[in-house]
Design an enzyme around this catalytic site. Structure first.
Site, PDB file in Angstrom:
ATOM      1  N   ASP A 296       0.857  -1.185   0.000  1.00 54.95           N
ATOM      2  CA  ASP A 296       0.000   0.000   0.000  1.00 54.95           C
ATOM      3  C   ASP A 296       0.903   1.248   0.000  1.00 54.95           C
ATOM      4  O   ASP A 296       2.113   1.161   0.227  1.00 54.95           O
ATOM      5  CB  ASP A 296      -0.981  -0.001   1.182  1.00 54.95           C
ATOM      6  CG  ASP A 296      -2.214   0.868   0.876  1.00 54.95           C
ATOM      7  OD1 ASP A 296      -2.147   1.703  -0.061  1.00 54.95           O
ATOM      8  OD2 ASP A 296      -3.239   0.724   1.560  1.00 54.95           O
ATOM      9  N   GLU A 494     -10.755   6.982   4.150  1.00 58.69           N
ATOM     10  CA  GLU A 494      -9.850   6.191   4.992  1.00 58.69           C
ATOM     11  C   GLU A 494     -10.031   6.521   6.492  1.00 58.69           C
ATOM     12  O   GLU A 494     -11.147   6.754   6.944  1.00 58.69           O
ATOM     13  CB  GLU A 494      -8.401   6.368   4.518  1.00 58.69           C
ATOM     14  CG  GLU A 494      -8.246   5.947   3.057  1.00 58.69           C
ATOM     15  CD  GLU A 494      -6.816   5.904   2.573  1.00 58.69           C
ATOM     16  OE1 GLU A 494      -5.906   5.615   3.360  1.00 58.69           O
ATOM     17  OE2 GLU A 494      -6.588   6.142   1.359  1.00 58.69           O
TER      18      GLU A 494
HETATM   19  C1  BGC Z   1      -5.140   3.301   0.286  1.00 58.68           C
HETATM   20  C2  BGC Z   1      -5.359   2.303  -0.831  1.00 58.68           C
HETATM   21  C3  BGC Z   1      -5.166   2.965  -2.172  1.00 58.68           C
HETATM   22  C4  BGC Z   1      -3.812   3.618  -2.215  1.00 58.68           C
HETATM   23  C5  BGC Z   1      -3.511   4.276  -3.546  1.00 58.68           C
HETATM   24  C6  BGC Z   1      -3.883   4.120   0.102  1.00 58.68           C
HETATM   25  O1  BGC Z   1      -3.862   5.197   0.984  1.00 58.68           O
HETATM   26  O2  BGC Z   1      -5.089   2.609   1.505  1.00 58.68           O
HETATM   27  O3  BGC Z   1      -6.648   1.763  -0.725  1.00 58.68           O
HETATM   28  O4  BGC Z   1      -5.323   2.027  -3.190  1.00 58.68           O
HETATM   29  O5  BGC Z   1      -3.736   4.610  -1.205  1.00 58.68           O
HETATM   30  O6  BGC Z   1      -4.233   5.424  -3.708  1.00 58.68           O
END
Ligand code: BGC
Length: 603
Positions: A296, A494
């Protein structure tokens, strides 16, 4: 989450290019394993390490892709092209792809983006309901249709890798990412992820099942990056992990998912990114996953008691094949070089990682596409056909929780008062991951956040052709038969959405909810309450005074479709994909509504 700092880049103007010798040779091969092997043998160590790194388009220039042999770029979060148009996105993806094609071996580039509810970063693309609403709809055929449409809109902007689906089994609604989950039930999640993965991959886009594993099982108070529950610790037994969270990855692997993204979270105190048992032994060994594993965004920094060098070594040796170090990509490449030189990461591990990445690119046919020539923006974005799919998704996602005296369906020729802070706001309907990382509201943008119809517009659309009248002025209440109050949550993303209160008037709830509810109540009219939210919020104190309650989740750009159901053009079919619990201070042992609950109007 790693701080998303944007750096403005120069976008190169794209020109046509020709196929180089290596690609021409590759395009005739049939045996993918043999082609992978042959390519890996030809590659220098720098070419290999570059493939294992994904840079953010905001911190890398197309020339960097050529110089460092980068395997992928990510367009993440707030980083939209200044002019947010299809053309601008095509220019960005195209300029990076072209840079990859001009390397010695011409290994094509993956362009990754979070198209988690449609190609949602692009202005004018159709925005589908967030996953929680799709969980309520529970319609595999719909998942296939919207997956297909999403892939087409992605390709129309040059993007070929979708960081979706999120297959989290969400166990606690206080988690800000609850809406990214199809629900709390593993079987439900599995039924929906399979057609979605198939649809996008059959249409030329690689899927990423995320976030491996048990991201939906973390406990309040254990969060990372300053969050309360997001990126936290899942303190669960291996039996529970295997029963509740692993089956979705099993299904994804069976469906041929090309990539799997690791979760920021930990399992019993160890960050998943360094958990060799989970990645190498279980995912790649037991489940036989042959695609590649991606970290991630800048997640490696979260590994405890390690410096950056040790974090990179631990992550790669745990089985992560590509590092989404969007900002620290250059530092990452240097660190990988050093780790290989020192023998802390073995050549076999590198070859395995690179082989997996190349296999995905070969299977996707990227080598055979011919070099990136500029794709004309002929493919329509936000077309009517896709909007119809989204409308269907909205209708199917609505859950009817209460309907006293059959107030619903509403009479189409009735005079209605429609009010509330979520009634006329496309941005609120769409929630997070819409145009920007955190999304936004129409109030913020001064016009519609993105193209679409609001819930209020949907009411007007039906009323207009049926002799009904819609007013939004509370002073007109005395002439109305009922009031429809649309309340909800503000957009969040998030861990920013972590919220333990979950009332209608606190935490991530819209500030104006209380005022709207009180004003509606004061009219004395029967109240139809529509809730626009990414998760259940506590309503048991207020609900007694409401005639009808409809949970609309985060319906996306086609909010107008909500009215079609409330007026009875369609019946409700949605069922709760999560238990509706009053979490805080209610002292209740019974949920307000159980999992699977959902009424119909025509019994
Ligand atoms: C998130 C992911 C996402 C990634 C790319 C991260 O902060 O947890 O779900 O795919 O960013 O944007």
């Amino acid at each position: 989450m790693f701080k998303r700092v944007g750096v403005i880049i120069l976008i190169c103007i794209l020109s046509f290019s020709t196929i180089n010798a290596d690609q021409a040779a590759n395009s005739t091969g049939t045996d993918i394993d043999a082609r992978v092997k042959a390519l890996v043998e030809k590659m220098t160590i720098d070419e290999k390490l570059g493939q294992m790194v994904m840079a953010d388009k905001q911190s890398a220039r197309p020339e960097d892709v050529t110089e460092y042999f980068l395997g992928a770029i990510v367009s993440s979060g707030e980083r939209m092209p200044n002019r947010n148009s299809q053309e601008a996105w095509l220019e960005v993806s195209g300029s990076f792809k072209k840079a990859a094609s001009s390397t010695r071996l011409g290994i094509p580039l993956l362009c990754g983006i979070d198209a988690v509810h449609g190609q949602n970063s692009v202005y004018g693309a159709v925005v589908y309901p967030h996953n929680i609403g799709l969980g309520a709809a529970a319609d595999p055929q719909l998942m296939y249709e919207l997956g297909q449409a999403t892939a087409k809109e992605m390709l129309a902007t040059g993007y070929n890798w979708n960081f979706a689906p999120c297959v989290a089994v969400a166990k606690d609604a206080s988690w800000g990412r609850t809406y990214e989950s199809y629900g709390e039930n593993t079987q439900l999640v599995n039924t929906l992820l399979v057609p979605y993965i198939k649809a996008i991959q059959e249409n030329g886009v690689a899927a990423a099942a995320k976030h491996y594993i048990a991201d939906g099982a973390t406990a309040w108070g254990t969060g990372d990056s300053g969050y309360q529950i997001d990126q936290g610790n899942a303190a669960i037994s291996e039996e529970e992990l295997r029963k509740t969270h692993l089956p979705s990855y099993q299904e994804a692997v069976k469906a041929g998912v090309k990539t799997i993204m690791v979760s920021y979270s930990s399992w019993n105190g160890l960050k998943n990114h360094e958990n060799q048992y989970l990645i190498q032994t279980v995912l790649k060994g037991e489940l036989g996953f042959r695609g590649f594993v991606v970290s991630d965004y800048e997640a490696v920094h979260q590994l405890k008691n390690k410096d950056f060098y040790e974090q990179i070594v631990a992550t790669v040796n745990a089985g992560v094949d590509m590092l989404m170090n969007g900002m620290s990509w250059q530092y990452t490449i240097g660190t990988l070089q050093e780790a290989v030189r020192r023998g802390d990461i073995k050549h076999e591990r590198i070859d395995d990682a690179v082989g997996r990445i190349l296999r995905v690119k070969l299977e996707m046919g990227l080598f055979d596409e011919g070099i990136m020539v500029r794709q004309p923006a002929t493919q329509q974005l936000g077309g009517a056909e896709y909007r119809r799919i989204a409308e269907k998704a909205v209708r199917e996602s609505l859950v009817l929780l209460k309907n006293v005296n059959n107030i619903l369906p509403l009479k189409k020729n009735a005079k209605l008062l429609v009010m509330g802070p979520a009634a006329n706001d496309v941005g609120v309907q769409c929630g997070g991951w819409t145009l920007s990382h955190s999304g936004g509201t129409d109030k913020e943008s001064g016009s519609k956040w993105t193209k679409g119809t609001t819930i209020l517009e949907g009411f007007k659309r039906v009323a207009e052709v049926n002799g009904g009248i819609i007013t939004t002025d509370v002073k007109e209440a005395k002439y109305a038969e009922a009031v429809v109050v649309v309340i909800g949550e503000r957009p969040y993303v998030e861990g920013h959405g972590d919220d333990r209160q979950l009332g209608m008037y606190d935490g991530t709830a819209l500030e104006e909810n209380r005022q709207a509810i009180e004003a509606a109540k004061a009219t004395g009219l029967p109240m139809v309450v529509v809730i626009v939210s990414g998760r259940p919020r506590n309503i048991s104190q207020e609900m007694g005074a409401w005639a009808a309650v409809v949970e609309a989740w985060l319906p996306g750009s086609e909010g107008g479709a909500v009215a079609d159901v409330l007026y009875g053009n369609y019946d409700f079919t949605g069922k709760l994909p999560v238990t509706w619990t009053d979490i805080q201070g209610s002292g209740k042992t019974q949920p307000t509504f159980p999992y699977g609950f959902g009424l119909k109007m025509n019994k």
